[in-house]
Design an enzyme around this catalytic site. Structure first.
Site, short mmCIF file in Angstrom:
data_model
loop_
_atom_site.label_atom_id
_atom_site.label_comp_id
_atom_site.label_asym_id
_atom_site.label_seq_id
_atom_site.Cartn_x
_atom_site.Cartn_y
_atom_site.Cartn_z
N CYS A 2 0.86 -1.19 0.00
CA CYS A 2 0.00 0.00 0.00
C CYS A 2 0.89 1.24 0.00
CB CYS A 2 -0.87 0.01 1.24
SG CYS A 2 -1.73 -1.54 1.52
N ARG A 27 1.33 1.61 -5.97
CA ARG A 27 1.64 0.69 -4.87
C ARG A 27 0.40 -0.10 -4.43
NH1 ARG A 27 6.54 1.96 -1.86
NH2 ARG A 27 5.69 0.62 -0.26
N TRP A 74 -3.94 -1.85 -1.09
CA TRP A 74 -3.98 -3.10 -1.85
C TRP A 74 -4.34 -4.16 -0.82
CZ3 TRP A 74 -1.13 -7.77 -2.08
CH2 TRP A 74 -1.26 -8.50 -3.27
N ASN A 100 0.86 0.32 6.63
CA ASN A 100 1.31 -0.70 5.66
C ASN A 100 1.92 -1.84 6.45
OD1 ASN A 100 0.76 0.84 3.49
ND2 ASN A 100 2.88 1.28 2.93
N GLY A 101 1.75 -3.06 5.97
CA GLY A 101 2.38 -4.20 6.64
C GLY A 101 1.32 -5.09 7.28
N GLU A 477 10.12 -15.75 -18.15
CA GLU A 477 9.85 -14.33 -17.90
C GLU A 477 8.84 -13.78 -18.92
OE1 GLU A 477 9.87 -12.03 -15.93
OE2 GLU A 477 10.01 -10.15 -17.01
N LYS A 481 5.18 -12.09 -18.12
CA LYS A 481 4.73 -10.78 -18.64
C LYS A 481 3.35 -10.94 -19.26
CE LYS A 481 6.90 -8.52 -17.06
NZ LYS A 481 8.03 -8.73 -16.25
N GLU A 484 0.52 -11.64 -16.51
CA GLU A 484 0.17 -10.61 -15.54
C GLU A 484 -0.51 -9.40 -16.16
OE1 GLU A 484 3.63 -9.37 -13.36
OE2 GLU A 484 4.84 -9.15 -15.16
N HIS A 500 8.10 -34.38 -22.47
CA HIS A 500 7.91 -35.24 -21.31
C HIS A 500 6.53 -35.03 -20.68
CE1 HIS A 500 12.02 -36.64 -21.51
NE2 HIS A 500 12.37 -35.38 -21.77
N LYS A 602 2.90 -3.07 -6.86
CA LYS A 602 4.27 -2.85 -7.31
C LYS A 602 5.28 -3.46 -6.36
CE LYS A 602 7.34 -1.23 -10.08
NZ LYS A 602 7.57 -2.14 -11.21
C1 F6R Z 1 6.60 -8.83 -12.57
C2 F6R Z 1 6.93 -8.17 -11.33
C3 F6R Z 1 7.08 -8.99 -10.09
C4 F6R Z 1 8.32 -8.52 -9.31
C5 F6R Z 1 8.43 -9.24 -7.98
C6 F6R Z 1 9.65 -8.79 -7.22
O1 F6R Z 1 6.52 -7.94 -13.64
O2 F6R Z 1 7.07 -6.98 -11.29
O3 F6R Z 1 7.15 -10.36 -10.38
O4 F6R Z 1 9.44 -8.76 -10.10
O5 F6R Z 1 7.29 -9.00 -7.22
O6 F6R Z 1 9.59 -7.42 -6.94
P1 F6R Z 1 10.89 -6.59 -6.64
O7 F6R Z 1 11.72 -6.58 -7.88
O8 F6R Z 1 10.42 -5.22 -6.26
O9 F6R Z 1 11.59 -7.29 -5.52
#
Ligand code: F6R
Length: 607
Positions: A2, A27, A74, A100-101, A477, A481, A484, A500, A602
Site C-alpha cells: 500500500c 503501490r 492493496w 502498511n504491513g 519471464e 509478462k 500478468e 515429457h 508494485k
Molecule cells: C513482474 C513483477 C514482479 C516482481 C516481484 C519482485 O513484472 O514486477 O514479479 O518482479 O514482485 O519485486 P521486486 O523486484 O520489487 O523485488
C-alpha cells in the site's frame, strides 16, 4: 504494497496530499482515503476505487486542515470495502491511522478490545492500532508521544504507519518496522511517504527512517527517536536523485510502454556503473564457498538467467532460488553468500531470504533499483542499478538492467577466476556496450511486427513459451509478462521438457512461441529447432522469435518475428524485449488496465 503519504504545513494540505497519494497509486489501488486535522477535529474521507474516483465522490481536495495523512490500499486483511479502506479511527475519534504491513498479533488485540466493548468497523488488522492508541491516550492522559510509543511496543509484525491526533495539533507521528517510511523536508511544509514518489513533486531532501525509530513531524521540523530508549537520533539528509520528469509518462499512453522505450537509456546508465562496484560483487562471489542468486517473480527469472551467464562466462555455478522458497531450501552458512535482486528493495520474500542468510553468517549482496530501500540498507554489497523510477506494476526496464548487471559481473568474475585475461574481458565489455543501440534498433524497427502479431492473435487463450539454455528463463519471464498484464494463460517451459508430458496439450487452441537462440549457438539452436518441429508436427501453431540472418529456420514457423542481428551474448536480451512488447500490445488490444493489472501491486511487502 500500500502507499502512505502525509503532510504538515502552515496552509491547507488537502490539495497536495491528494497529489501525493495519486503519485503512490501504483503501490496499491483498490481503495484510498485521507484524514486531515483542524480545530480539534479529524475529518476522514475514504472509499473504494482509484484515487481519482474516490476524490470525485468524497471531495478529498476540499478537505481542510494543516496536518493530514493518506493511504492507497492493496487489500490483504479484509475485502475491498469502504470500511476496510484507511485511515482508521479509534472509537472516540481522537486518532486516525494509516498503516502498511501486517500486525501479526492483531487477533489477540482485537479480541481484547472486543471483550472491552469496542466495536470494530473494519476487518483489517490495522484498525487495532487506532484502538490501541486510543487506549494508551486514556492511560497516559493524552500525552501523545508516550501513548504512541507504548502502543507501538505492543505491536508485533511489520509496519510503517502514520498517525494524526486531536491531541497533537499540527503534528504527524510515524514509525516503521520492516516496511519503508521516509520523511521529506520542504520549506514551509514537511512530508512523509512510503517512498520518494509521495513527495518528490515538492522536495528532494529526505530522511530515511530505520527500523525501531519513530518520528514527530511538524511543518517547521522533525525529530526522530529510538522507540525503545526515546533517545533522539541524528539522521543524515539524503538528496533524492530522481526527479518528477523521470517519473512522468512523457507522452506515452502507459507507463509500461514508456518504460519499455526507456530501456536504451536505462541500460546506458547501467553500463556506466563503475567497474569497481561490479568487481566488489564479483569478489563476494569469488570469496564464497557457494553463492546463491535470489529474486521472486520477474527477479527470480532474471536470477535464473544470471545462473547461465555465470556458468557460461565465469565457469561458476550460482544456484538461483526463488526467495519465497529460499529458507526452505538453501543450505547456507558462514562461508556462503546470497545476491538478491529486487526493483523495489522492499519485497518481503527477498528481504526474508537475505535476513535468513545473514542470520546464518552468510555475506549478502543486492542488485536493486530504489536507493535507501530496506534491501540496500540490509546487505553488505548493494549495487544501485540506476534505472530510475519504474511506475508500471509490471517490471520491464528494471529487469533488463538487472540482467545487464549480472552479465557485467560475470565478466568481472571470469577475470578474477582466471578464466580469461583483461583483453578478453575488454572484448566482452565492448560487446555488452552495444546493448543500448541494439535495443533502440529493435524498438524502432521491430515493435510494429509485434503489434501486428498481437492484433492478429488476440483471441488466443493459451500461450506456451519455449526456450533452451538461457532462453529457458527468458521464456519463463516472457510468459509471466503475458499472464500478468493480459490475464491470458501462458506457460514458460524448457523446450526439452515439452516432450515429457506437456506436448499432449498441443492443438489448435494452444499457441507456442519459440525463443530461437542465436544461430552461432549451434547445439542449442539445433535442439530448439527440433522442439519447434515437434510442435509443428502435431499441428501446433508456432510463432518463432528468431534472429536476422538465421536462414536455417526459414519456413519452420507458422509465423515469425525477426529480431535484429546481434552477438550471442546479447541475444537473450532481445527476447526479453520482444516478450515485453507482445504482452503490452495484447493487453492494450484486450483493454486491460496495463499499468495497474488486477490483483497486483508494485512492491509486495507481505508473506
Ligand atoms: C513482474 C513483477 C514482479 C516482481 C516481484 C519482485 O513484472 O514486477 O514479479 O518482479 O514482485 O519485486 P521486486 O523486484 O520489487 O523485488
Amino acid at each position: 504494497m500500500c502507499g502512505i503519504a502525509g503532510m504538515v504545513a502552515s496552509s491547507n494540505v488537502a490539495q497536495k496530499l491528494y497529489r501525493s497519494i495519486a503519485a503512490l497509486e501504483y503501490r496499491g489501488y483498490d481503495s484510498c482515503g485521507m484524514a486531515v486535522q483542524e480545530n480539534g477535529h479529524i475529518d476522514v474521507r475514504k472509499n473504494v476505487g482509484t484515487v481519482e474516483k474516490v476524490n470525485q465522490g468524497e471531495r478529498l481536495t476540499d478537505m481542510k486542515g494543516l496536518a493530514g495523512i493518506a493511504h492507497t490500499r492493496w487489500a490483504t486483511h479484509g475485502g475491498v470495502t469502504r470500511e476496510n479502506a484507511h485511515p482508521h479511527m479509534d472509537s472516540q475519534g481522537r486518532v486516525a491511522v494509516v498503516h502498511n504491513g501486517i500486525i501479526s498479533n492483531y487477533h489477540q488485540l482485537r479480541e481484547r478490545f472486543q471483550n472491552a466493548g469496542v466495536v470494530f468497523l473494519s476487518e483489517t488488522d490495522s484498525e487495532v492500532i487506532a484502538h490501541l492508541l486510543g487506549e494508551c491516550l486514556d492511560k497516559y492522559e493524552d500525552d501523545m508521544e508516550t501513548a504512541f510509543v507504548s502502543a507501538l511496543r505492543e505491536l508485533e509484525g511489520n509496519f510503517s504507519l502514520a498517525v494524526i491526533s486531536t491531541k497533537a495539533s499540527g503534528q504527524i507521528y510515524c514509525a516503521k518496522r520492516e516496511s519503508p517510511l521516509i520523511i521529506g523536508l520542504g520549506d514551509d511544509a514537511n512530508y512523509i511517504g512510503s517512498d520518494f514518489n509521495a513527495f518528490i513533486e515538492f522536495t528532494r531532501q529526505a530522511i530515511i527512517m530505520d527500523d525501531g525509530e519513530f518520528a514527530v513531524v511538524t511543518h517547521q521540523g522533525y525529530v526522530v527517536k529510538e522507540l525503545l530508549s526515546r533517545n533522539v537520533v541524528n539522521k543524515e539528509v539524503t538528496e533524492i536523485e530522481w526527479d518528477m520528469e523521470m517519473s512522468r509518462r512523457g507522452g506515452y499512453p502507459h507507463y509500461m510502454l514508456k518504460e519499455i522505450y526507456d530501456q536504451p537509456a536505462t541500460t546506458l546508465s547501467t553500463l556506466s556503473i563503475p567497474r569497481e562496484k561490479l568487481a566488489e560483487l564479483a569478489r563476494l562471489i569469488h570469496e564464497s564457498r557457494q553463492c546463491f542468486l535470489g529474486g521472486v517473480g520477474t527477479t527470480y527469472y532474471i536470477a535464473a538467467m544470471g545462473q547461465y551467464l555465470f556458468s557460461q562466462i565465469a565457469g561458476c555455478y550460482l544456484p538461483a532460488i526463488s526467495t519465497d522458497e529460499f529458507p526452505h531450501l538453501a543450505q547456507v552458512g558462514p562461508e556462503d553468500a546470497l545476491i538478491a535482486i529486487s526493483q523495489s528493495g522492499e519485497t518481503y520474500d527477498t528481504l526474508t531470504a537475505v535476513r535468513f542468510a545473514k542470520e546464518r553468517g552468510a555475506r549478502t549482496g543486492a542488485i536493486v533499483n530504489v536507493m535507501g530501500s530496506s534491501l540496500v540498507r540490509t546487505v553488505d554489497v548493494p549495487i544501485l542499478q540506476g534505472s530510475g523510477p519504474e511506475i508500471c506494476v509490471i517490471s520491464t526496464k528494471a529487469a533488463m538492467s538487472q540482467a545487464t548487471i549480472l552479465l557485467l559481473t560475470a565478466v568481472e568474475l571470469g577475470v578474477m577466476r582466471g578464466r580469461f585475461g583483461e583483453e578478453e574481458a575488454l572484448g566482452y565489455r565492448d560487446e555488452i556496450g552495444n546493448l543500448s543501440d541494439v535495443l533502440s534498433e529493435a524498438l524502432n524497427e521491430r515493435a510494429g511486427f509485434l503489434h501486428t502479431a498481437a492484433s492478429r492473435h488476440q483471441k488466443m487463450k493459451n500461450w506456451l513459451y519455449l526456450g533452451r539454455g538461457i532462453y529457458y528463463p527468458a521464456a519463463l519471464e516472457n510468459a509471466l509478462k503475458m499472464k500478468e498484464v493480459t490475464y491470458i494463460h501462458a506457460e514458460g517451459m524448457s523446450a526439452g521438457f515439452l516432450k515429457h508430458g506437456t506436448i499432449s496439450l498441443i492443438d489448435e487452441n494452444m499457441y507456442t512461441i519459440v525463443l530461437m537462440p542465436h544461430p552461432d549457438e549451434k547445439e542449442l539452436h539445433a535442439l530448439t529447432r527440433s522442439s519447434a518441429e515437434e510442435v509443428r508436427a502435431r499441428g501446433g501453431f508456432v510463432l518463432g522469435f528468431r534472429f536476422e540472418g538465421d536462414e536455417d529456420v526459414e519456413g519452420l514457423f507458422s509465423e515469425e518475428i525477426v529480431l535484429p542481428r546481434v552477438s550471442p551474448l546479447l541475444a537473450p536480451f532481445l527476447h526479453l524485449l520482444a516478450g515485453q512488447l507482445l504482452a503490452y500490445f495484447l493487453a492494450v488490444q484486450l483493454k486491460r488496465d496495463v499499468d495497474r493489472p488486477r490483483s497486483l501491486a508494485k512492491s509486495v511487502t507481505v508473506a
